[in-house]
Design a protein around this motif. Sequence first.
Motif, mmCIF file in Angstrom:
data_model
loop_
_atom_site.group_PDB
_atom_site.id
_atom_site.type_symbol
_atom_site.label_atom_id
_atom_site.label_comp_id
_atom_site.label_asym_id
_atom_site.label_seq_id
_atom_site.Cartn_x
_atom_site.Cartn_y
_atom_site.Cartn_z
ATOM 1 N N ALA A 108 45.210 34.775 -10.742
ATOM 2 C CA ALA A 108 44.080 35.303 -11.495
ATOM 3 C C ALA A 108 43.595 36.527 -10.721
ATOM 4 C CB ALA A 108 42.977 34.249 -11.612
ATOM 5 N N PRO A 109 43.894 37.746 -11.171
ATOM 6 C CA PRO A 109 43.795 38.923 -10.304
ATOM 7 C C PRO A 109 42.409 39.522 -10.115
ATOM 8 C CG PRO A 109 44.579 39.577 -12.456
ATOM 9 C CD PRO A 109 44.486 38.073 -12.471
ATOM 10 N N ALA A 110 41.457 39.178 -10.959
ATOM 11 C CA ALA A 110 40.196 39.926 -10.969
ATOM 12 C C ALA A 110 39.494 39.938 -9.607
ATOM 13 C CB ALA A 110 39.270 39.371 -12.054
ATOM 14 N N ARG A 111 39.396 38.793 -8.980
ATOM 15 C CA ARG A 111 38.636 38.712 -7.717
ATOM 16 C C ARG A 111 39.205 39.645 -6.649
ATOM 17 N NH1 ARG A 111 36.992 33.082 -4.586
ATOM 18 N NH2 ARG A 111 35.976 34.032 -2.790
ATOM 19 N N MET A 112 40.520 39.628 -6.471
ATOM 20 C CA MET A 112 41.135 40.458 -5.432
ATOM 21 C C MET A 112 41.261 41.923 -5.863
ATOM 22 S SD MET A 112 44.178 37.959 -4.007
ATOM 23 C CE MET A 112 44.814 39.233 -2.877
ATOM 24 N N ALA A 115 38.145 44.177 -6.196
ATOM 25 C CA ALA A 115 37.506 44.478 -4.907
ATOM 26 C C ALA A 115 38.345 45.434 -4.051
ATOM 27 C CB ALA A 115 37.269 43.181 -4.133
ATOM 28 N N ALA A 116 39.570 45.723 -4.481
ATOM 29 C CA ALA A 116 40.489 46.547 -3.671
ATOM 30 C C ALA A 116 40.268 48.025 -3.966
ATOM 31 C CB ALA A 116 41.929 46.150 -3.960
ATOM 32 N N ARG A 117 39.527 48.683 -3.089
ATOM 33 C CA ARG A 117 39.183 50.092 -3.312
ATOM 34 C C ARG A 117 40.379 51.020 -3.148
ATOM 35 N NH1 ARG A 117 35.673 48.963 -6.468
ATOM 36 N NH2 ARG A 117 33.827 47.876 -5.713
ATOM 37 N N GLU A 118 41.465 50.530 -2.522
ATOM 38 C CA GLU A 118 42.636 51.380 -2.317
ATOM 39 C C GLU A 118 43.492 51.517 -3.574
ATOM 40 O OE1 GLU A 118 44.095 47.238 -0.950
ATOM 41 O OE2 GLU A 118 42.225 48.379 -1.087
ATOM 42 N N LEU A 134 50.235 42.772 -4.463
ATOM 43 C CA LEU A 134 50.011 41.385 -4.066
ATOM 44 C C LEU A 134 51.127 40.903 -3.143
ATOM 45 C CD1 LEU A 134 48.364 38.742 -4.375
ATOM 46 C CD2 LEU A 134 49.871 38.182 -6.311
ATOM 47 N N ALA A 135 52.362 41.313 -3.420
ATOM 48 C CA ALA A 135 53.489 40.906 -2.569
ATOM 49 C C ALA A 135 53.257 41.318 -1.123
ATOM 50 C CB ALA A 135 54.787 41.518 -3.099
ATOM 51 N N VAL A 136 52.703 42.517 -0.932
ATOM 52 C CA VAL A 136 52.394 42.981 0.425
ATOM 53 C C VAL A 136 51.240 42.184 1.011
ATOM 54 C CG1 VAL A 136 51.620 44.948 1.802
ATOM 55 C CG2 VAL A 136 53.286 45.294 -0.041
ATOM 56 N N GLU A 137 50.211 41.942 0.204
ATOM 57 C CA GLU A 137 49.019 41.232 0.674
ATOM 58 C C GLU A 137 49.339 39.827 1.181
ATOM 59 O OE1 GLU A 137 45.483 42.311 0.668
ATOM 60 O OE2 GLU A 137 46.705 44.139 0.739
#
Length: 199
Positions: A108-112, A115-118, A134-137
């Motif tokens: 569920a992508p909204a939260r992350m 918030a990711a300004r990059e 996400l794979a990198v995170e």
Amino acid sequence: MPQTQPLPEIVKLGGSLVSHPRLTALLSALARRGAPLVLVTGGGPLADGVRALQPRLGLSDAACHRMAILAMEQTALAFADIAPGLMLADTPEAIVDAHAQGRAALWAPARMALAARELPESWDLTSDSLAAWLAVEIGAARLTLVKSAPAPGPAPADWAASGLVDPLFPSFAAHVTGAVEIVTIDAMVASPGRGSLAA
């Protein structure tokens, strides 16, 4: 000595698959396979609705970026309803928890992502690049994009040039430490490479 969990593997399901007749079979098969899968959905027709609204309402790209992420979130909710064996997860910790239970995580992508300004707030970034991000995170071992059409070449640059992925995808994919590949939905259902999902 505690058993080490395998590294997560991301399977990105393109938005065009929403109307595919084998979608339910694929979701059920992925749910049965369980950990260490992390499913990422496209926005599908919900994101298309955002694109259609933009010129009618004069919306900014930044607003549409956030709305498209929410479209991905809604698609994830729909997929979780279709395949209840999938476990919704909105943080890396929730993904780890799903895998500890042996279940495939459904991001569920909204939260992350909100918030990711990059992350660029433009249509040049779509759910494909978000899956690579996400794979990198989370340090994923593999990123598989499931598409309706086969890859037009061996490299992400070829895929972007053909329009199969967004133009920013090659730069995001370059930071993924594991393998990055495209497969069709029919190939994924029949023989995904890491063990048949049809079993």
